[in-house]
Design an enzyme around this catalytic site. Structure first.
Site, PDB file in Angstrom:
ATOM      1  N   ASN A 269      -2.015   0.252   6.574  1.00 35.53           N
ATOM      2  CA  ASN A 269      -1.676  -0.901   7.184  1.00 35.53           C
ATOM      3  C   ASN A 269      -0.823  -1.752   6.415  1.00 35.53           C
ATOM      4  O   ASN A 269      -0.652  -2.981   6.390  1.00 35.53           O
ATOM      5  CB  ASN A 269      -2.816  -1.814   7.851  1.00 35.53           C
ATOM      6  CG  ASN A 269      -3.689  -2.146   6.696  1.00 35.53           C
ATOM      7  OD1 ASN A 269      -3.569  -1.693   5.615  1.00 35.53           O
ATOM      8  ND2 ASN A 269      -4.909  -2.890   7.187  1.00 35.53           N
TER       9      ASN A 269
ATOM     10  N   LYS B  41       0.869  -1.232  -0.144  1.00 32.77           N
ATOM     11  CA  LYS B  41       0.076  -0.213  -0.053  1.00 32.77           C
ATOM     12  C   LYS B  41       0.908   1.339  -0.139  1.00 32.77           C
ATOM     13  O   LYS B  41       2.074   0.962   0.363  1.00 32.77           O
ATOM     14  CB  LYS B  41      -1.008   0.109   1.208  1.00 32.77           C
ATOM     15  CG  LYS B  41      -1.978  -1.194   1.220  1.00 32.77           C
ATOM     16  CD  LYS B  41      -2.991  -1.165   2.283  1.00 32.77           C
ATOM     17  CE  LYS B  41      -4.116  -2.251   2.219  1.00 32.77           C
ATOM     18  NZ  LYS B  41      -4.857  -2.145   3.189  1.00 32.77           N
TER      19      LYS B  41
ATOM     20  N   TYR C  52     -12.364  -2.234  -3.928  1.00 27.54           N
ATOM     21  CA  TYR C  52     -12.838  -2.499  -2.410  1.00 27.54           C
ATOM     22  C   TYR C  52     -14.424  -2.209  -2.352  1.00 27.54           C
ATOM     23  O   TYR C  52     -15.012  -2.026  -1.647  1.00 27.54           O
ATOM     24  CB  TYR C  52     -12.328  -1.492  -1.658  1.00 27.54           C
ATOM     25  CG  TYR C  52     -10.859  -1.740  -0.966  1.00 27.54           C
ATOM     26  CD1 TYR C  52     -10.593  -2.927  -0.285  1.00 27.54           C
ATOM     27  CD2 TYR C  52      -9.774  -1.058  -1.152  1.00 27.54           C
ATOM     28  CE1 TYR C  52      -9.402  -3.421   0.411  1.00 27.54           C
ATOM     29  CE2 TYR C  52      -8.417  -1.573  -0.736  1.00 27.54           C
ATOM     30  CZ  TYR C  52      -8.417  -2.549   0.111  1.00 27.54           C
ATOM     31  OH  TYR C  52      -7.207  -2.890   0.565  1.00 27.54           O
TER      32      TYR C  52
ATOM     33  N   HIS D   9      -2.174  -5.214   1.506  1.00 25.00           N
ATOM     34  CA  HIS D   9      -3.393  -6.193   1.198  1.00 25.00           C
ATOM     35  C   HIS D   9      -3.163  -7.326   0.828  1.00 25.00           C
ATOM     36  O   HIS D   9      -2.219  -7.920   0.092  1.00 25.00           O
ATOM     37  CB  HIS D   9      -4.251  -5.440   0.132  1.00 25.00           C
ATOM     38  CG  HIS D   9      -5.361  -6.224  -0.366  1.00 25.00           C
ATOM     39  ND1 HIS D   9      -6.715  -6.412   0.354  1.00 25.00           N
ATOM     40  CD2 HIS D   9      -5.214  -7.048  -1.608  1.00 25.00           C
ATOM     41  CE1 HIS D   9      -7.290  -7.158  -0.468  1.00 25.00           C
ATOM     42  NE2 HIS D   9      -6.452  -7.761  -1.481  1.00 25.00           N
TER      43      HIS D   9
ATOM     44  N   GLU E  72      -9.617 -10.705  -7.680  1.00 23.96           N
ATOM     45  CA  GLU E  72      -8.485  -9.755  -7.748  1.00 23.96           C
ATOM     46  C   GLU E  72      -7.295  -9.894  -8.645  1.00 23.96           C
ATOM     47  O   GLU E  72      -6.840  -8.819  -9.206  1.00 23.96           O
ATOM     48  CB  GLU E  72      -8.157  -9.665  -6.089  1.00 23.96           C
ATOM     49  CG  GLU E  72      -9.241  -9.224  -5.254  1.00 23.96           C
ATOM     50  CD  GLU E  72      -8.857  -9.191  -3.739  1.00 23.96           C
ATOM     51  OE1 GLU E  72      -9.630  -8.836  -2.796  1.00 23.96           O
ATOM     52  OE2 GLU E  72      -7.633  -9.610  -3.494  1.00 23.96           O
TER      53      GLU E  72
HETATM   54  P1  RTP Z   1      -7.010  -5.673   3.301  1.00 26.47           P
HETATM   55  O1  RTP Z   1      -8.263  -6.047   2.407  1.00 26.47           O
HETATM   56  O2  RTP Z   1      -6.784  -4.303   2.935  1.00 26.47           O
HETATM   57  O3  RTP Z   1      -5.962  -6.825   2.938  1.00 26.47           O
HETATM   58  O4  RTP Z   1      -7.494  -5.872   4.574  1.00 26.47           O
HETATM   59  P2  RTP Z   1      -8.154  -6.887   5.435  1.00 26.47           P
HETATM   60  O5  RTP Z   1      -8.740  -7.907   4.595  1.00 26.47           O
HETATM   61  O6  RTP Z   1      -7.442  -7.257   6.521  1.00 26.47           O
HETATM   62  O7  RTP Z   1      -9.339  -6.056   6.016  1.00 26.47           O
HETATM   63  P3  RTP Z   1     -10.887  -5.506   5.671  1.00 26.47           P
HETATM   64  O8  RTP Z   1     -11.852  -5.964   6.433  1.00 26.47           O
HETATM   65  O9  RTP Z   1     -10.751  -6.047   4.182  1.00 26.47           O
HETATM   66  O10 RTP Z   1     -10.810  -4.073   5.379  1.00 26.47           O
HETATM   67  C1  RTP Z   1     -10.084  -3.574   4.270  1.00 26.47           C
HETATM   68  C2  RTP Z   1      -9.430  -2.317   4.961  1.00 26.47           C
HETATM   69  O11 RTP Z   1     -10.037  -1.236   5.161  1.00 26.47           O
HETATM   70  C3  RTP Z   1      -9.618  -0.794   6.542  1.00 26.47           C
HETATM   71  N1  RTP Z   1     -10.491  -1.073   7.772  1.00 26.47           N
HETATM   72  N2  RTP Z   1     -10.598  -0.136   8.585  1.00 26.47           N
HETATM   73  N3  RTP Z   1     -11.709   1.348  10.898  1.00 26.47           N
HETATM   74  C4  RTP Z   1     -12.119  -0.049  10.636  1.00 26.47           C
HETATM   75  O12 RTP Z   1     -12.884  -0.723  11.376  1.00 26.47           O
HETATM   76  C5  RTP Z   1     -11.458  -0.689   9.415  1.00 26.47           C
HETATM   77  N4  RTP Z   1     -11.792  -1.889   8.976  1.00 26.47           N
HETATM   78  C6  RTP Z   1     -11.244  -1.858   7.821  1.00 26.47           C
HETATM   79  C7  RTP Z   1      -8.285  -1.476   6.782  1.00 26.47           C
HETATM   80  O13 RTP Z   1      -7.204  -0.474   6.181  1.00 26.47           O
HETATM   81  C8  RTP Z   1      -8.154  -2.610   5.906  1.00 26.47           C
HETATM   82  O14 RTP Z   1      -6.906  -3.127   5.414  1.00 26.47           O
HETATM   83 MG    MG Z   2     -10.050  -7.673   2.845  1.00 22.62          MG
END
Ligand code: RTP
Ligand code: MG
Length: 143
Positions: free
Chosen positions: A114, A11, A51, A117, A128
């Site tokens: 973070n 990212k 997203y 991804h 994806e």
């Molecule tokens: P990613 O898709 O980016 O790999 O991350 P992830 O699966 O671990 O998390 P996901 O639930 O898919 O969420 C995508 C991105 O959105 C942001 N996020 N913020 N503030 C919050 O509660 C929250 N939850 C998710 C994070 O940057 C996450 O990587």
């Molecule tokens: Mg995710």
């Protein structure tokens, strides 16, 4: 066990901190092969489309703004159990919850920025990877 692929994005925060090489080293040390890669500066439309599953979530606008704030490095990674294995080396979504030695524990400070991804299922990975790469851009050693 069958080889699997996952879609990985370094990212804008991690690209900005000059961490592409360090993160690629983690992937290769963990046994992944990088089978496709491109650096991109995502448009708003590209980030929103990528997203789309989160479009109704309160953090969606901030997520799109962040993902378009600078260049990203996008790669398809191949390994046995690639999806699970890549999620394991990334660590939890919130770096505060990420296990020591994971990419997010080592390279990220906040849940909003973070570092990486990774696809969350084999089905998401296929979607994806196709979102960013044409079939002929994938240089698998398996074919
Ligand atoms: P990613 O898709 O980016 O790999 O991350 P992830 O699966 O671990 O998390 P996901 O639930 O898919 O969420 C995508 C991105 O959105 C942001 N996020 N913020 N503030 C919050 O509660 C929250 N939850 C998710 C994070 O940057 C996450 O990587
Ligand atoms: Mg995710």
């Amino acid at each position: 066990m069958a080889l699997e692929r996952t879609l990985s994005i370094i990212k804008p925060d991690a690209v900005g901190k000059n961490l592409i090489g360090a993160i690629y080293n983690r992937f290769e040390t963990a046994g992944f092969r990088i089978v496709a890669a491109k650096m991109m500066h995502l448009s708003t439309e590209q980030a929103e489309g990528f997203y789309a599953e989160h479009s109704e979530r309160p953090f969606f606008r901030a997520l799109v703004d962040f993902m378009t704030s600078g260049p990203v490095m996008v790669q398809a990674l191949e390994a046995e159990n690639a999806v699970r294995k890549h999620r394991d080396i990334m660590g939890a979504t919130n770096p505060a919850d990420a296990l020591a030695g994971t990419l997010r524990a080592d390279y990220a400070e906040t849940i909003d920025e973070n570092a990486v991804h990774g696809s969350d299922s084999v089905e998401s990975a296929a979607r994806e990877i196709a979102y960013f790469f044409a079939d002929e851009e994938i240089c698998s050693r398996t074919r």
